[in-house]
Design an enzyme around this catalytic site. Structure first.
Site, PDB file in Angstrom:
ATOM      1  N   LEU A   1       0.815  -1.217   0.000  1.00 48.85           N
ATOM      2  CA  LEU A   1       0.000   0.000   0.000  1.00 48.85           C
ATOM      3  C   LEU A   1       0.845   1.263   0.000  1.00 48.85           C
ATOM      4  CD1 LEU A   1      -2.708  -1.137   2.565  1.00 48.85           C
ATOM      5  CD2 LEU A   1      -2.764  -1.295   0.062  1.00 48.85           C
TER       6      LEU A   1
ATOM      7  N   GLN B   1      -9.721   0.365 -16.158  1.00 44.37           N
ATOM      8  CA  GLN B   1     -10.313  -0.529 -15.152  1.00 44.37           C
ATOM      9  C   GLN B   1     -11.610   0.073 -14.616  1.00 44.37           C
ATOM     10  OE1 GLN B   1      -8.023  -2.779 -12.062  1.00 44.37           O
ATOM     11  NE2 GLN B   1      -8.582  -1.059 -10.777  1.00 44.37           N
TER      12      GLN B   1
ATOM     13  N   GLY C   1      -1.626   6.454  -2.743  1.00 37.74           N
ATOM     14  CA  GLY C   1      -2.775   6.334  -3.647  1.00 37.74           C
ATOM     15  C   GLY C   1      -3.857   5.464  -3.017  1.00 37.74           C
ATOM     16  N   HIS C   2      -3.466   4.283  -2.539  1.00 40.34           N
ATOM     17  CA  HIS C   2      -4.418   3.404  -1.856  1.00 40.34           C
ATOM     18  C   HIS C   2      -5.026   4.109  -0.636  1.00 40.34           C
ATOM     19  CE1 HIS C   2      -1.531   0.224  -3.510  1.00 40.34           C
ATOM     20  NE2 HIS C   2      -2.669  -0.090  -4.082  1.00 40.34           N
TER      21      HIS C   2
ATOM     22  N   ASP D   1      -6.009   3.823 -12.731  1.00 43.24           N
ATOM     23  CA  ASP D   1      -6.324   2.712 -13.631  1.00 43.24           C
ATOM     24  C   ASP D   1      -7.635   3.053 -14.349  1.00 43.24           C
ATOM     25  OD1 ASP D   1      -4.231   0.532 -12.796  1.00 43.24           O
ATOM     26  OD2 ASP D   1      -4.959   1.454 -10.957  1.00 43.24           O
TER      27      ASP D   1
ATOM     28  N   GLY E   1      -9.216   4.161  -7.984  1.00 43.82           N
ATOM     29  CA  GLY E   1      -8.392   5.303  -8.381  1.00 43.82           C
ATOM     30  C   GLY E   1      -8.462   5.545  -9.886  1.00 43.82           C
ATOM     31  N   GLN E   2      -8.416   6.815 -10.247  1.00 44.65           N
ATOM     32  CA  GLN E   2      -8.385   7.213 -11.667  1.00 44.65           C
ATOM     33  C   GLN E   2      -7.108   6.704 -12.348  1.00 44.65           C
ATOM     34  OE1 GLN E   2     -10.859   8.753 -13.329  1.00 44.65           O
ATOM     35  NE2 GLN E   2      -9.587   8.564 -15.181  1.00 44.65           N
TER      36      GLN E   2
HETATM   37  P1  AMP Z   1      -3.765  -1.925  -6.993  1.00 41.07           P
HETATM   38  O1  AMP Z   1      -3.348  -2.327  -5.629  1.00 41.07           O
HETATM   39  O2  AMP Z   1      -2.651  -1.419  -7.854  1.00 41.07           O
HETATM   40  O3  AMP Z   1      -4.641  -2.946  -7.678  1.00 41.07           O
HETATM   41  O4  AMP Z   1      -4.708  -0.646  -6.807  1.00 41.07           O
HETATM   42  C1  AMP Z   1      -5.829  -0.682  -5.953  1.00 41.07           C
HETATM   43  C2  AMP Z   1      -6.613   0.587  -6.149  1.00 41.07           C
HETATM   44  O5  AMP Z   1      -5.791   1.714  -5.849  1.00 41.07           O
HETATM   45  C3  AMP Z   1      -7.116   0.790  -7.582  1.00 41.07           C
HETATM   46  O6  AMP Z   1      -8.424   1.338  -7.552  1.00 41.07           O
HETATM   47  C4  AMP Z   1      -6.129   1.778  -8.137  1.00 41.07           C
HETATM   48  O7  AMP Z   1      -6.657   2.567  -9.193  1.00 41.07           O
HETATM   49  C5  AMP Z   1      -5.846   2.627  -6.919  1.00 41.07           C
HETATM   50  N1  AMP Z   1      -4.578   3.333  -7.088  1.00 41.07           N
HETATM   51  C6  AMP Z   1      -3.373   2.802  -7.395  1.00 41.07           C
HETATM   52  N2  AMP Z   1      -2.435   3.779  -7.505  1.00 41.07           N
HETATM   53  C7  AMP Z   1      -3.082   4.942  -7.286  1.00 41.07           C
HETATM   54  C8  AMP Z   1      -2.681   6.332  -7.264  1.00 41.07           C
HETATM   55  N3  AMP Z   1      -1.418   6.688  -7.504  1.00 41.07           N
HETATM   56  N4  AMP Z   1      -3.617   7.255  -7.004  1.00 41.07           N
HETATM   57  C9  AMP Z   1      -4.901   6.911  -6.744  1.00 41.07           C
HETATM   58  N5  AMP Z   1      -5.350   5.635  -6.740  1.00 41.07           N
HETATM   59  C10 AMP Z   1      -4.445   4.667  -7.000  1.00 41.07           C
END
Ligand code: AMP
Length: 276
Positions: free
Chosen positions: A30, A150, A33-34, A147, A144-145
């Site tokens: 994490l 997605q 962003g998360h 992705d 998050g935007q």
């Molecule tokens: P992941 O663990 O990469 O699957 O991401 C989980 C969630 O966190 C997804 O909704 C991503 O879009 C979001 N996320 C990942 N990186 C960022 C970021 N830099 N800013 C905002 N949301 C993020």
């Protein structure tokens, strides 16, 4: 904060949680962003569930599933600080027992952009999100935007399949030099980390040219590609300027347009996007 590994136990606990439930699906390792998603979920709901699951079905056979960064201990400490109620952290076997045989497929939208470069990727994403939504039964799920495709695909699935939850979108959290924060940034050596800023510089160039009146999408794409090609460590997968709803490539930029790109920096594949 409860940490739950089994689906049955998660479902039983879910019945006891105060409504409404906010849910944040993640693959762990994490970062800020998360945590922006977790904080928003915390502020809008009585209960917050976060899942940590590196989903094998969304990785291709030559992708980084086995090397994907993991640090559960650190993740749990961060989530505890954010006053998360439940962390759901199932094993791959728990989510996909040997007899598993069902898939949730969004069709056309999932074949474009990331779907074209990573065949089957979104089958894994939509299937695991459906399973997690069924298990957590949230009123709201936070994405998050970062992705962007997605999000488009998941919103389409939720709408087409009449799923009973709201998808909440939060902006991409960036490093001071513009690089979108990502668990995969850990793969970058110092030279690559410097080179990786080229993704955001290319997006910022599109934004600047558009603000100056350039609406020819092909010219914008070419200017972005020229900038990316000046970075010797960057290898372009795609540069796209597409209709945000259909993901069709645009000839002329009409708002809202999604400018997105996937670029390899050394061996690390990074994605980023902005909206025009
Ligand atoms: P992941 O663990 O990469 O699957 O991401 C989980 C969630 O966190 C997804 O909704 C991503 O879009 C979001 N996320 C990942 N990186 C960022 C970021 N830099 N800013 C905002 N949301 C993020």
């Amino acid at each position: 904060m409860k940490v739950i590994e089994k689906i049955d136990e998660m479902k039983r606990l879910r019945l006891k949680l105060a409504e409404s439930v906010g849910f944040v699906p993640t693959m762990g390792y994490l970062h800020q962003g998360h945590l922006s998603l977790v904080r928003r979920a915390r502020s809008e709901n009585q209960s917050v569930i976060v899942s940590i699951f590196v989903n094998p079905t969304q990785f291709g056979p030559r992708e980084d599933f086995s090397s994907y960064p993991r640090d559960t201990e650190c993740d749990l400490a961060l989530l505890k600080k954010e006053r998360v109620d439940v962390v759901f952290i199932p094993s791959a076997d728990e989510m996909y027992p040997p007899q598993f045989d069902s898939w949730v497929v969004v069709d056309k939208l999932a074949r474009r952009l990331e779907g074209a470069c990573r065949p089957g990727h979104f089958w894994g994403v939509t299937t695991v999100c459906t399973k997690l939504f069924n298990i957590a039964q949230p009123a709201r799920a936070y994405f998050g935007q970062k992705d962007a495709q997605q999000l488009v695909v998941i919103k389409k699935m939720v709408s087409d399949l009449n799923m009973n939850l709201e998808i909440v979108t939060l902006p991409t959290v960036r490093e001071p030099d513009g690089l979108a924060i990502s668990s995969r940034n850990i793969y970058l050596n110092p030279g690559e980390r410097q080179a990786a800023t080229v993704l955001y510089r290319a997006l910022a160039l599109a934004l600047q040219l558009y603000a100056q009146g350039e609406t020819d999408a092909e010219r914008l794409r070419q200017k972005m590609i020229a900038l990316l090609q000046k970075e010797p460590l960057a290898e372009i997968d795609y540069v796209s300027i597409a209709n945000l709803r259909t993901l069709d490539e645009l000839a002329k930029v009409t708002s809202p347009a999604l400018v997105s790109l996937a670029v390899k920096i050394g061996k690390t594949r990074l994605i980023d996007n902005i909206m025009l």
